[in-house]
Design a protein around this motif. Sequence first.
Motif, PDB file in Angstrom:
ATOM      1  N   MET A   1       1.054  -1.068   0.342  1.00  0.00           N
ATOM      2  CA  MET A   1      -0.550  -0.077   0.225  1.00  0.00           C
ATOM      3  C   MET A   1       0.798   1.267  -0.293  1.00  0.00           C
ATOM      4  N   ILE A   2       1.517   1.099   0.978  1.00  0.00           N
ATOM      5  CA  ILE A   2       3.123   2.511   0.874  1.00  0.00           C
ATOM      6  C   ILE A   2       2.722   2.871  -0.741  1.00  0.00           C
ATOM      7  N   TRP A   3       4.205   1.196  -0.990  1.00  0.00           N
ATOM      8  CA  TRP A   3       4.932   1.312  -2.667  1.00  0.00           C
ATOM      9  C   TRP A   3       3.400   2.378  -3.933  1.00  0.00           C
ATOM     10  N   GLN A   4       2.057   1.694  -3.560  1.00  0.00           N
ATOM     11  CA  GLN A   4       1.354   2.452  -4.480  1.00  0.00           C
ATOM     12  C   GLN A   4       1.130   3.550  -3.899  1.00  0.00           C
ATOM     13  N   GLN A   5       0.618   3.882  -3.053  1.00  0.00           N
ATOM     14  CA  GLN A   5       0.982   5.630  -3.228  1.00  0.00           C
ATOM     15  C   GLN A   5       2.077   6.337  -3.178  1.00  0.00           C
ATOM     16  N   ILE A   6       3.476   6.039  -3.084  1.00  0.00           N
ATOM     17  CA  ILE A   6       4.214   6.567  -3.670  1.00  0.00           C
ATOM     18  C   ILE A   6       4.274   6.364  -5.022  1.00  0.00           C
ATOM     19  N   VAL A   7       4.111   5.481  -6.037  1.00  0.00           N
ATOM     20  CA  VAL A   7       3.698   5.163  -7.456  1.00  0.00           C
ATOM     21  C   VAL A   7       2.113   6.141  -7.692  1.00  0.00           C
ATOM     22  N   ASN A   8       1.891   6.604  -6.763  1.00  0.00           N
ATOM     23  CA  ASN A   8       0.499   7.330  -6.964  1.00  0.00           C
ATOM     24  C   ASN A   8       1.162   8.997  -7.087  1.00  0.00           C
ATOM     25  N   GLY A   9       2.118   9.154  -6.260  1.00  0.00           N
ATOM     26  CA  GLY A   9       2.858  10.099  -5.202  1.00  0.00           C
ATOM     27  C   GLY A   9       3.761  10.854  -6.363  1.00  0.00           C
ATOM     28  N   ILE A  10       4.499   9.605  -6.700  1.00  0.00           N
ATOM     29  CA  ILE A  10       5.494  10.133  -8.542  1.00  0.00           C
ATOM     30  C   ILE A  10       4.633  10.948  -9.259  1.00  0.00           C
ATOM     31  N   SER A  11       3.575  10.162  -9.826  1.00  0.00           N
ATOM     32  CA  SER A  11       3.111  10.993 -11.091  1.00  0.00           C
ATOM     33  C   SER A  11       3.046  11.816 -10.859  1.00  0.00           C
ATOM     34  N   VAL A  12       1.898  12.299  -9.655  1.00  0.00           N
ATOM     35  CA  VAL A  12       1.430  14.171  -9.317  1.00  0.00           C
ATOM     36  C   VAL A  12       2.778  14.903  -9.578  1.00  0.00           C
ATOM     37  N   GLY A  13       3.948  14.437  -8.982  1.00  0.00           N
ATOM     38  CA  GLY A  13       4.772  15.255  -8.815  1.00  0.00           C
ATOM     39  C   GLY A  13       5.233  15.752  -9.893  1.00  0.00           C
ATOM     40  N   ALA A  14       5.264  14.405 -10.715  1.00  0.00           N
ATOM     41  CA  ALA A  14       5.672  14.435 -12.106  1.00  0.00           C
ATOM     42  C   ALA A  14       4.934  16.743 -13.040  1.00  0.00           C
ATOM     43  N   VAL A  15       3.473  15.699 -12.597  1.00  0.00           N
ATOM     44  CA  VAL A  15       3.208  17.383 -13.133  1.00  0.00           C
ATOM     45  C   VAL A  15       3.745  18.198 -13.007  1.00  0.00           C
ATOM     46  N   TYR A  16       3.413  18.015 -11.157  1.00  0.00           N
ATOM     47  CA  TYR A  16       3.626  19.476 -10.542  1.00  0.00           C
ATOM     48  C   TYR A  16       5.083  20.345 -10.889  1.00  0.00           C
ATOM     49  N   ALA A  17       5.505  19.110 -11.048  1.00  0.00           N
ATOM     50  CA  ALA A  17       7.515  19.529 -11.530  1.00  0.00           C
ATOM     51  C   ALA A  17       7.449  20.686 -12.729  1.00  0.00           C
ATOM     52  N   LEU A  18       6.707  19.892 -13.897  1.00  0.00           N
ATOM     53  CA  LEU A  18       6.742  20.532 -15.485  1.00  0.00           C
ATOM     54  C   LEU A  18       6.466  22.315 -14.613  1.00  0.00           C
ATOM     55  N   ILE A  19       5.665  22.456 -13.746  1.00  0.00           N
ATOM     56  CA  ILE A  19       4.970  23.184 -13.322  1.00  0.00           C
ATOM     57  C   ILE A  19       6.013  24.526 -13.120  1.00  0.00           C
ATOM     58  N   ALA A  20       6.594  23.702 -11.937  1.00  0.00           N
ATOM     59  CA  ALA A  20       6.784  24.576 -10.931  1.00  0.00           C
ATOM     60  C   ALA A  20       8.697  25.026 -11.628  1.00  0.00           C
ATOM     61  N   VAL A  21       9.061  23.657 -12.443  1.00  0.00           N
ATOM     62  CA  VAL A  21      10.700  24.226 -13.240  1.00  0.00           C
ATOM     63  C   VAL A  21      10.409  25.664 -13.763  1.00  0.00           C
ATOM     64  N   GLY A  22       9.174  26.010 -14.479  1.00  0.00           N
ATOM     65  CA  GLY A  22       9.049  27.474 -15.127  1.00  0.00           C
ATOM     66  C   GLY A  22       9.061  28.356 -14.871  1.00  0.00           C
ATOM     67  N   TYR A  23       7.919  28.254 -13.209  1.00  0.00           N
ATOM     68  CA  TYR A  23       7.821  28.969 -12.116  1.00  0.00           C
ATOM     69  C   TYR A  23       9.182  29.498 -11.878  1.00  0.00           C
TER      70      TYR A  23
END
Length: 290
Positions: A1-23
């Motif tokens: 369950m923990i690793w599944q949440q990490i996988v899900n968090g990485i997916s969300v974080g990847a989108v945030y990363a694209l926004i954050a680098v431009g900012y």
Amino acid sequence: MIWQQIVNGISVGAVYALIAVGYSLVYSVLNFSNFAHGDVLMLGSYLGFFALTKLGVPFGLAIAIAMLGAGIIAMVIEKIAYRPLRLRRAPLLYLMISAMGMSIFLQNFTIVTIGPNFRTYPDVLPTKPFAVGTLSIGRLDLMIFIITVIVLLLLTWLVYRTKIGIAIQAAAYNMRVASLMGINPDLIATMVFLLAGATAGVGGVLFGMKYTVYPWMGVLTIKAFIAAVVGGLGSLPGAVVGAFVLGITETFAAAYISSAFRDLFSYLLMTIIIIARPAGLMGTVAQEKA
């Protein structure tokens, strides 16, 4: 369950990363918070959506259209909303107010011209996830991660391995001294907004595919701001690290406590980082630019 949440968090974080680098890229050079960055992402998401649904182009071309369109929009915003203030050496507060005005304008312009409805991207991949042991990895999540890595690698190469990238770094260190060394500040600002807009464009397409497209997507600028603060304002590697930390934190909060508290934990994380390490996880102590 923990690793599944990490996988899900990485997916969300990847989108945030694209926004954050431009900012962070804009902040590192012009030293102000571009609150219209999220609205450029929103317009990029709409461009990708209409390219797929109205023009029927392949997915790769839709991303290219979104990146180019969002990049051009960001450049136009810089030219009409920020450059006149910058040339008059207006206080940074004026730039932030102008950014807020552009954000409200773009949001309302979209509502009037396109409509306030939520729109769903068509499926470009099979919805059946990959199974790796007990982990379930969505094909869309995997594609988001791969595209994010490719875009970030290209951006890193451009910023750290090309002449224009070195000029951007010089301007980020001190715009006035860089201009005395023959670097054109207007060209640097244009390039920075083009790159920031392009990353926002691809981020908008990926976010729209994972969730939906709507005129209020610009609020994601707040997530970019949190990620940038957590990683270190003005630091591109820091923005990426901060984005993944933010994505994983939100996923764990939603999974183990309540999705209603997800944003609460985001702000709590930012507050803790500011108190414990004001420069962020990978930032350096900011000095007043001459």
